[in-house]
Design a protein around this motif. Structure first.
Motif, mmCIF file in Angstrom:
data_model
loop_
_atom_site.group_PDB
_atom_site.id
_atom_site.type_symbol
_atom_site.label_atom_id
_atom_site.label_comp_id
_atom_site.label_asym_id
_atom_site.label_seq_id
_atom_site.Cartn_x
_atom_site.Cartn_y
_atom_site.Cartn_z
ATOM 1 N N ASP A 20 10.276 -13.643 1.487
ATOM 2 C CA ASP A 20 9.773 -13.219 0.180
ATOM 3 C C ASP A 20 8.354 -12.686 0.289
ATOM 4 O O ASP A 20 8.009 -11.692 -0.364
ATOM 5 N N VAL A 21 7.528 -13.371 1.104
ATOM 6 C CA VAL A 21 6.135 -12.962 1.280
ATOM 7 C C VAL A 21 5.811 -12.953 2.762
ATOM 8 O O VAL A 21 6.047 -13.937 3.463
ATOM 9 N N ALA A 33 1.442 -18.700 -1.856
ATOM 10 C CA ALA A 33 2.687 -17.951 -2.054
ATOM 11 C C ALA A 33 3.848 -18.907 -2.245
ATOM 12 O O ALA A 33 3.833 -20.057 -1.792
ATOM 13 N N GLY A 63 9.082 -2.372 2.297
ATOM 14 C CA GLY A 63 8.705 -3.682 2.830
ATOM 15 C C GLY A 63 9.130 -3.933 4.255
ATOM 16 O O GLY A 63 9.247 -5.088 4.671
ATOM 17 N N LYS A 106 9.704 -8.853 0.636
ATOM 18 C CA LYS A 106 9.617 -8.388 -0.748
ATOM 19 C C LYS A 106 8.167 -8.057 -1.112
ATOM 20 O O LYS A 106 7.914 -7.156 -1.910
ATOM 21 N N ARG A 107 7.244 -8.831 -0.519
ATOM 22 C CA ARG A 107 5.824 -8.602 -0.796
ATOM 23 C C ARG A 107 5.040 -8.818 0.486
ATOM 24 O O ARG A 107 5.350 -9.715 1.273
ATOM 25 N N VAL A 131 1.145 -9.290 2.174
ATOM 26 C CA VAL A 131 -0.277 -9.578 1.994
ATOM 27 C C VAL A 131 -0.975 -9.247 3.310
ATOM 28 O O VAL A 131 -0.632 -9.799 4.360
ATOM 29 N N ASP A 177 -4.458 -2.344 -4.952
ATOM 30 C CA ASP A 177 -3.208 -2.855 -4.405
ATOM 31 C C ASP A 177 -2.059 -1.895 -4.695
ATOM 32 O O ASP A 177 -2.084 -1.133 -5.666
ATOM 33 N N ASN A 184 3.890 -3.590 -3.925
ATOM 34 C CA ASN A 184 4.357 -4.741 -3.148
ATOM 35 C C ASN A 184 3.438 -5.068 -1.978
ATOM 36 O O ASN A 184 3.824 -5.782 -1.070
ATOM 37 N N VAL A 185 2.212 -4.514 -2.001
ATOM 38 C CA VAL A 185 1.261 -4.761 -0.915
ATOM 39 C C VAL A 185 -0.084 -5.155 -1.511
ATOM 40 O O VAL A 185 -0.629 -4.449 -2.364
ATOM 41 N N THR A 186 -0.615 -6.295 -1.058
ATOM 42 C CA THR A 186 -1.919 -6.779 -1.506
ATOM 43 C C THR A 186 -2.829 -6.929 -0.295
ATOM 44 O O THR A 186 -2.399 -7.407 0.761
#
Length: 858
Positions: A112-113, A129, A163, A191-192, A194, A334, A337-339
């Motif tokens: 997920d992360v 997360a 992703g 999915k995301r 960081v 951001d 889906n990218v931080t």
């Protein structure tokens, strides 16, 4: 100071036996042994040392010699292991001549992360997360919050759409057990994402800034705190920000003498250095001054600020903005889906006095190095801007700055700043160079993984393949298939075997493994309309139980494939394709169904490997089939050409098609693949002669049947092939139809598909040979050429030989060719250069054997 684990490791560098400790990198072990010079530069041969402590280092390139040769590795990223043998690079490295014994593999992961970077910001993001969280970091040690999956020694090197992230895990040294892969490529779907990749410290350009012993201030801190190595005793610190002051304090606490703090914010800089294999002094002066104080030292620490590591963010198509306070590009915000967090986002980095280079006069030999690995200097940048280049991308390519191992991690921002100064522009108005994968160098062996040797390319074989091997077949690769080429008997040459196989097919009975032909099951209420659009001729009018030959064209009207269409039911067709084009044609179908005609109720499925297909060929084929299928009426009246029937053959349920690719009476017998060997053996037991692809080519070429991709080259229409009869005049439209009306496609001098007969029937024309006209055989002086010597170039070519064979049926050699205005030249003599002579050939129709087609019906 404590040196790591205390577990000693023996290694050799440049012939010297040295000792390091478990947890060292090669760079830290060399520094601990007092070795600063690691290599020499590629262009000027200048001594080069260790500048960084990780992937940002641009200098410390080494060649690993044992246990396995590997070139161009950075000493800062090579983990030390017992028995390592390395040498510093003097220019270029050396590839290994022996196979790499290590194993490499790949693995997929979904989460997920995904958090990239296990520093404080990355760990905090992972802890906050929820769901399945994966944390990756390139360092061998580190901690992850509870419940978080952690991959250490793992560098994320590419971020792609949706992703998708590629990462390289260093799993074991070259001496690791055979069962452990040395490196693993992780294919991660998140999915995301960081990004917490931190920042790279930036050097400053000044004369002689490349001597060994000149190091980034952060690197000296890393060697001290992580490895217990004090990189020098007498230290000068040259900085534009406060971060280097922390390095000075820590080195002083470890026993080093901080000789001088040179702070550009106070108006001072380093204007030069002394030394050879190691720095001996720095020259310090007010910025802009030509004369300075000589300060003896054995270590010069430099900090020109920090560049956030925005590479992965940029790969994800994030935009960047220039931050004047940092003198660097930072993320503009951001992505969905990218931080980006921590130093990678510019957070917590110290404000700096932006200083790309210390002002210095132009000299005959420029030693102000911007990219030390590329030996690129300020003069190179100024030469680029002086030549009129304005874009940073263009300057990069002109100078090669940023194209070495570190991919501009230390040099890219310097080049941008110096370029902006030269042009008098603001970096806020300039676009940075594009960051592309990979973020760090990735070995080709790791990318290949297990796909090497026999696994380099998947090999496809039919269910009858073991029989072919057992009976001595020679094979050729067709696409990914191993196809029997010919079946030599003891003492037979290839020519002898092919001649025997051809004779059997023309005068007796023969069989072939045709299972590799592409087979696509097309079903649905709109299947007929769909096939009408794909083929140049009509398919929707085909009756159940009938077969039709068809040609497919691209949108440009050029032939892309041919084959047969079998109508199995009212809403079901079986399409056959050439062996090498099976996947391409299925993709072609799906492209139209998914993009142009998504409303059609059509499904296309590959069934190539579901069916074994055996062509039974020759004058006795009806007799043999009749014996194997006693309940099947094989007469012409009951079983006509281009029809099919279901029947039991050799006790097996089969679909029998009356199709001929040889011009002989022939049947294609189809059974489920697992019954293929039994059917094959039953036919062989009837006295049929197996034949391979070479014989198949001879038989079809004698009949003038083209092979798409061999007798065509992407510029050939059905009309060029003499197949106007296969182009429907009734259909309102089909793919490629409009292109047939183009002037280019109706030129009278287009290349046509014709036959060639060498005047000397024993000469075999090489495939690919060019064809020239009689007019080309006159020299500039007008004297006639004897057709034995090739004229001096340039010589106008009329076309080329596409297929060439020796035919037992014709009693001579022959060829097929694409020739300009070929059909209008039938009967003419043209010429083909063969070696150092010119061979006369007669142009004929493409059909050279049984032009009336009488043999097809037996």
């Amino acid at each position: 100071m404590t040196r790591l684990s205390g577990v000693p490791l023996k290694f050799t560098f440049d012939g010297r036996e040295l000792t390091g400790f478990l947890g060292d990198t090669l760079a830290s072990a060399l520094l601990a042994n007092g070795i600063h010079q690691v290599a020499t530069s590629i262009k000027y041969g200048r001594p080069r040392g260790i500048v960084g402590a990780g992937v940002e280092d641009s200098n410390a390139l080494v060649q690993i010699e044992a246990p396995f040769p590997e070139p161009m590795l950075s000493a800062t990223t090579v983990e030390l292991y017992d028995g390592l043998v390395a040498r510093g690079l003097r220019g270029q490295g050396r590839l290994a001549t022996e196979p790499d014994p290590a194993r490499y593999d790949a693995k997929h992961a979904h989460c997920d992360v995904l958090v990239i970077g296990a520093g404080p910001a990355g760990r905090a993001a992972a802890a906050a997360a929820s769901g399945r969280v994966l944390l990756v970091d390139d360092q061998p040690d580190g901690e992850a919050p509870e419940g978080v999956r952690f991959l250490s020694r793992t560098t994320a090197f590419g971020v792609y759409d949706d992703g998708f992230v590629l990462a390289l895990e260093r799993r074991g040294e070259p001496t690791a057990p055979e069962r452990v892969s040395r490196q693993r490529v992780w294919r991660i779907r998140a999915k995301r994402i960081v990004i917490a990749t931190g920042a790279h410290e930036r050097p400053i350009v000044f004369p002689d800034n490349d001597r060994p012993g000149i190091m980034l201030a952060s690197a000296a801190r890393t060697y001290l705190n992580r490895y217990g190595v004090l990189a020098g005793q007498r230290v000068v610190v040259f900085t534009t920000n406060d971060s280097a002051l922390d390095a000075a304090s820590e080195l002083a606490g470890a026993g080093a003498e901080i000789v001088r703090i040179v702070d550009a914010r106070e108006g001072y800089g380093v204007i030069g250095t002394d030394g050879g294999a190691h720095i001996t002094a720095a020259h310090v002066a007010p910025l802009g001054s030509r004369e300075g104080e000589r300060v003896p030292c054995d270590l010069l620490l430099v900090s020109g600020g920090w560049n956030p590591a925005v590479h992965l963010y940029s790969q994800a198509r994030g935009t960047l903005r220039y931050d004047a306070g940092l003198g660097a590009y930072v993320p503009a915000g951001d992505l969905p889906n990218v931080t980006v967090v921590g130093a990678a986002a510019g957070e917590g980095l110290p404000e700096t006095k932006v200083l790309w280079q210390v002002p210095a006069p132009e000299s005959e030999v420029d030693t102000r190095f911007v990219d030390q690995q590329r030996d690129a200097t300020v003069s190179d940048v100024l030469r680029a801007t002086g030549a009129g280049l304005r874009s940073l991308e263009h300057v990069k390519r002109y100078t090669t700055i940023g194209t070495a191992h570190d991919q501009g991690k230390t040099s890219g921002m310097l080049a941008a700043g110096i370029t902006a100064e030269a042009l008098g522009v603001d970096l806020a108005d300039r676009r940075p160079t594009t960051f592309r994968p990979p973020y760090t160098p990735v070995p080709f062996a790791a990318l290949a993984g297990r796909n090497r040797g026999d696994l380099h390319d998947p090999v496809r074989v039919t269910t009858i393949h073991p029989w072919h091997v057992e009976h001595g077949a020679e094979f050729e690769n067709v696409g990914q298939w191993k196809r029997p080429w010919y079946y030599p008997r003891p003492g037979e040459s290839m020519a002898d075997a092919v001649r025997r196989e051809c004779r059997a097919a023309r005068t007796d009975v023969a069989l072939m493994d045709g299972s590799t032909l592409g087979k696509i099951d097309v079903q649905g209420p709109d299947a007929g309309w769909f096939l009408d659009m794909l083929y140049t001729n009509m398919m929707s009018t085909l009756k159940v139980g009938r077969i039709r030959y068809g040609v497919m064209c691209g949108v440009d009207g050029m032939v892309i494939d041919d084959g047969t269409v079998i109508r199995v039911g009212e809403e079901r067709f079986l399409v056959t394709t050439t062996t090498g084009n099976a996947a391409k044609i299925l993709d072609w179908m799906e492209e139209w169904l998914q993009t142009e005609w998504p409303h059609l109720r059509v499904f296309a499925t590959s069934v190539t490997e579901h069916w074994t297909t055996i062509p039974l060929v020759g004058p006795r084929s009806r007799e043999v089939l009749g014996r194997l299928a006693p309940d099947l009426d094989v007469s012409n009246e009951a079983f006509g050409f281009m029809t099919w029937q279901d029947a039991e053959v050799a006790g097996l349920k089969a679909r029998v098609c009356r199709i001929s690719f040889s011009g002989e009476l022939a049947y294609e017998i189809n059974v489920p693949s697992w019954y293929g060997p039994a059917l094959w053996q039953a036919i062989v037991d009837q006295g049929a002669t197996p034949y391979g692809t070479e014989t198949m080519h001879v038989l079809r070429a004698e009949k003038g049947y083209p092979i798409i991709g061999q007798d065509t080259d992407g510029t050939v229409t059905p009309q060029d092939l003499g197949m106007s009869w296969a182009v429907s005049k009734k259909k309102a439209d089909f793919i490629g139809k409009r292109s047939f009306a183009r002037a280019e496609n109706n030129r009278p001098d287009r290349k046509h598909f014709v036959g060639l007969l060498p005047v000397d029937p024993s000469i075999l024309l090489p495939e690919g040979s060019q064809i020239i006209s009689p007019e080309a055989l006159f020299t500039a002086e007008g004297a006639s050429n004897t057709a034995e010597v090739l004229p001096e170039p340039p010589v106008r070519m009329l076309g080329h030989v596409t297929s060439s064979y020796d035919s037992a049926a014709l009693g001579r050699t022959f060829a097929l060719a694409l020739v300009r205005s070929g059909r209008e030249r039938i009967g003419e003599t043209l010429y083909v250069p063969v070696g150092d002579r010119v061979v006369p050939v007669t142009v004929t129709e493409s059909v050279l054997f049984d032009k009336e087609g009488a043999r097809r019906d037996g």
